[in-house]
Design a protein around this motif. Sequence first.
Motif, PDB file in Angstrom:
ATOM      1  N   LEU A  17       9.385  -4.998   1.121  1.00  0.00           N
ATOM      2  CA  LEU A  17      10.725  -3.849   2.025  1.00  0.00           C
ATOM      3  C   LEU A  17      11.229  -3.271   1.058  1.00  0.00           C
ATOM      4  N   ASP A  18      11.300  -3.471   0.101  1.00  0.00           N
ATOM      5  CA  ASP A  18      12.506  -3.157  -1.133  1.00  0.00           C
ATOM      6  C   ASP A  18      11.435  -1.783  -1.710  1.00  0.00           C
ATOM      7  N   PHE A  19      10.171  -2.217  -2.436  1.00  0.00           N
ATOM      8  CA  PHE A  19       9.145  -0.855  -2.848  1.00  0.00           C
ATOM      9  C   PHE A  19       8.736  -0.400  -1.987  1.00  0.00           C
ATOM     10  N   ALA A  20       8.617  -0.374  -0.806  1.00  0.00           N
ATOM     11  CA  ALA A  20       8.121   0.676   0.545  1.00  0.00           C
ATOM     12  C   ALA A  20       8.977   1.378   0.392  1.00  0.00           C
ATOM     13  N   GLU A  21      10.358   1.037   0.565  1.00  0.00           N
ATOM     14  CA  GLU A  21      11.029   1.658   0.571  1.00  0.00           C
ATOM     15  C   GLU A  21      11.419   2.693   0.010  1.00  0.00           C
ATOM     16  N   TRP A  22      11.386   2.371  -1.553  1.00  0.00           N
ATOM     17  CA  TRP A  22      11.173   3.339  -2.470  1.00  0.00           C
ATOM     18  C   TRP A  22       9.383   4.270  -2.632  1.00  0.00           C
ATOM     19  N   VAL A  23       8.898   3.752  -2.695  1.00  0.00           N
ATOM     20  CA  VAL A  23       7.384   4.992  -2.428  1.00  0.00           C
ATOM     21  C   VAL A  23       7.434   5.833  -0.981  1.00  0.00           C
ATOM     22  N   LEU A  24       7.982   5.288  -0.051  1.00  0.00           N
ATOM     23  CA  LEU A  24       7.828   6.122   0.799  1.00  0.00           C
ATOM     24  C   LEU A  24       9.096   7.042   1.147  1.00  0.00           C
ATOM     25  N   GLY A  25      10.471   6.521   0.533  1.00  0.00           N
ATOM     26  CA  GLY A  25      11.134   7.390   1.088  1.00  0.00           C
ATOM     27  C   GLY A  25      12.021   6.855   2.410  1.00  0.00           C
ATOM     28  N   GLN A  26      11.528   5.797   2.719  1.00  0.00           N
ATOM     29  CA  GLN A  26      12.799   5.721   4.472  1.00  0.00           C
ATOM     30  C   GLN A  26      12.608   3.979   4.205  1.00  0.00           C
ATOM     31  N   ARG A  27      13.235   3.065   4.649  1.00  0.00           N
ATOM     32  CA  ARG A  27      12.506   1.463   4.610  1.00  0.00           C
ATOM     33  C   ARG A  27      11.960   1.299   6.123  1.00  0.00           C
ATOM     34  N   PRO A  28      10.596   0.990   6.097  1.00  0.00           N
ATOM     35  CA  PRO A  28      10.441   0.461   7.356  1.00  0.00           C
ATOM     36  C   PRO A  28      10.654  -0.793   7.494  1.00  0.00           C
ATOM     37  N   THR A  29       9.906  -0.569   9.801  1.00  0.00           N
ATOM     38  CA  THR A  29      10.560  -2.112  10.229  1.00  0.00           C
ATOM     39  C   THR A  29      10.185  -3.199   9.699  1.00  0.00           C
ATOM     40  N   GLU A  30       9.247  -4.006   8.930  1.00  0.00           N
ATOM     41  CA  GLU A  30       8.376  -5.145   8.609  1.00  0.00           C
ATOM     42  C   GLU A  30       7.242  -4.089   7.392  1.00  0.00           C
ATOM     43  N   ALA A  31       6.820  -5.717   6.496  1.00  0.00           N
ATOM     44  CA  ALA A  31       6.204  -5.109   5.766  1.00  0.00           C
ATOM     45  C   ALA A  31       5.032  -6.637   6.173  1.00  0.00           C
ATOM     46  N   GLU A  32       3.723  -6.442   5.939  1.00  0.00           N
ATOM     47  CA  GLU A  32       3.163  -7.580   5.787  1.00  0.00           C
ATOM     48  C   GLU A  32       2.134  -7.416   4.934  1.00  0.00           C
ATOM     49  N   ILE A  33       2.402  -8.862   3.775  1.00  0.00           N
ATOM     50  CA  ILE A  33       1.155  -8.616   2.098  1.00  0.00           C
ATOM     51  C   ILE A  33      -0.029  -9.505   3.225  1.00  0.00           C
ATOM     52  N   LEU A  34      -1.044  -7.931   2.902  1.00  0.00           N
ATOM     53  CA  LEU A  34      -2.422  -8.712   2.476  1.00  0.00           C
ATOM     54  C   LEU A  34      -3.104  -9.075   1.259  1.00  0.00           C
ATOM     55  N   LYS A  35      -3.348 -10.327   2.161  1.00  0.00           N
ATOM     56  CA  LYS A  35      -3.748 -10.700   1.115  1.00  0.00           C
ATOM     57  C   LYS A  35      -5.768 -11.140   1.045  1.00  0.00           C
ATOM     58  N   THR A  36      -6.184 -10.098   0.212  1.00  0.00           N
ATOM     59  CA  THR A  36      -7.148  -9.810   0.915  1.00  0.00           C
ATOM     60  C   THR A  36      -8.134  -9.073  -0.226  1.00  0.00           C
ATOM     61  N   GLU A  37     -10.079  -9.379   0.412  1.00  0.00           N
ATOM     62  CA  GLU A  37     -10.048  -9.794  -1.024  1.00  0.00           C
ATOM     63  C   GLU A  37     -11.673  -8.490  -0.525  1.00  0.00           C
ATOM     64  N   LEU A  38     -11.591  -7.478  -1.259  1.00  0.00           N
ATOM     65  CA  LEU A  38     -12.535  -6.308  -1.256  1.00  0.00           C
ATOM     66  C   LEU A  38     -13.809  -6.262  -1.095  1.00  0.00           C
ATOM     67  N   SER A  39     -14.947  -6.283  -0.236  1.00  0.00           N
ATOM     68  CA  SER A  39     -16.053  -7.215  -0.067  1.00  0.00           C
ATOM     69  C   SER A  39     -16.853  -6.527  -1.003  1.00  0.00           C
ATOM     70  N   ILE A  40     -18.283  -6.335  -1.192  1.00  0.00           N
ATOM     71  CA  ILE A  40     -19.371  -5.294  -2.108  1.00  0.00           C
ATOM     72  C   ILE A  40     -19.224  -6.224  -2.866  1.00  0.00           C
ATOM     73  N   GLU A  41     -18.970  -5.468  -3.994  1.00  0.00           N
ATOM     74  CA  GLU A  41     -18.369  -5.359  -5.312  1.00  0.00           C
ATOM     75  C   GLU A  41     -17.322  -6.012  -5.810  1.00  0.00           C
ATOM     76  N   PRO A  42     -17.188  -7.130  -6.000  1.00  0.00           N
ATOM     77  CA  PRO A  42     -15.580  -7.211  -6.704  1.00  0.00           C
ATOM     78  C   PRO A  42     -14.465  -6.086  -7.242  1.00  0.00           C
ATOM     79  N   ILE A  43     -13.741  -5.561  -7.126  1.00  0.00           N
ATOM     80  CA  ILE A  43     -13.030  -4.608  -8.147  1.00  0.00           C
ATOM     81  C   ILE A  43     -11.796  -5.782  -8.371  1.00  0.00           C
ATOM     82  N   ARG A  44     -11.594  -5.362 -10.036  1.00  0.00           N
ATOM     83  CA  ARG A  44     -10.461  -6.157 -10.113  1.00  0.00           C
ATOM     84  C   ARG A  44      -9.454  -5.968  -9.954  1.00  0.00           C
ATOM     85  N   ALA A  45      -8.394  -6.781  -9.439  1.00  0.00           N
ATOM     86  CA  ALA A  45      -7.508  -6.336  -8.234  1.00  0.00           C
ATOM     87  C   ALA A  45      -5.899  -7.561  -8.540  1.00  0.00           C
TER      88      ALA A  45
END
Length: 310
Positions: A17-45
């Motif tokens: 929430l703190d990092f989202a508020e910093w870059v977006l300029g306002q505090r979101p009501t909630e934040a969900e961390i997406l633990k996801t793998e991006l398919s096709i050829e993997p990107i080094r993430a």
Amino acid sequence: MIQTDNLCKYLAEKYPLDFAEWVLGQRPTEAEILKTELSIEPIRADFVVFLKVDGCILHLEFQTVGESKPPVPLRMLDYFVRLYRKYGLPVVQVVVILTETAAGRSLPNEFRVGDTVHRYHVIRMWEQPPELFLNHPALLPLAVFSRTTNPNELLTQVGESIETIAKPVERRDILTCTQILAGLRFDQNLIRAILRERHMRESVIYQEILEEGRQEGRQEGRQEGRQEGRQEGRQEGQQEGLRQGEAKIVLRQLSRRLGLFSADLKQRIESLPVARLEELGDALLDFHEVKDLETWLAQEGGASESSTES
């Protein structure tokens, strides 16, 4: 060795929430961390963070340099397409460049080829005012990269802000992250002198131990003063109290780092003068086992003998 980019990822996922508020300029009501793998050829993430906040995806990427393979602009387009295809939500992308380099200064905020144009945000930390971070505990470690012409003053401000964190565990974690990240920009001796010493010397525990030493010194000073004069006894007592306080601090730090060690080693440490105790307080950060302490004390003994002979 802890990778600094991964450390930023850790902070962003711990305080989304703190990092989202910093870059977006306002505090979101909630934040969900997406633990996801991006398919096709993997990107080094390894060093990116994906957050689902108030109906959009926030993509944070931390960079210590401006150049990479594939180039940052192409990678941001690739991420955007995969994220949008997977979630069907608007994607806000932010590249945070931690340290100032020629590549970082010239990094564009868009990918452009032919008729295709894709834009994203770039935050250059050395251009950011420190006030953005000093009042937010979660963002304090990033303050060391912010705009300054006086490193001592900036690190002192960061140390003062860390001291205001009420929870000891959180204060310790933020201090550790700050010390590691500060190493990318400032001299290690400066970091130790301001952050480590300030945190230790202003902590309640340190003050309690130092006060114990002062009280013991006052008692000894009063006793000696009756025999040799109150003024001389008071001065010697205060000096001895300070030395005892320093010795207790160092012994406590050594115990936490190395565990138990012999009474003989403890006695040798307690007999060191204040200057050598302060040197030991810095040196113990590099100790990994009791043998390192024994080696340091052996060198200390040799140095003392040489000094005496001369």
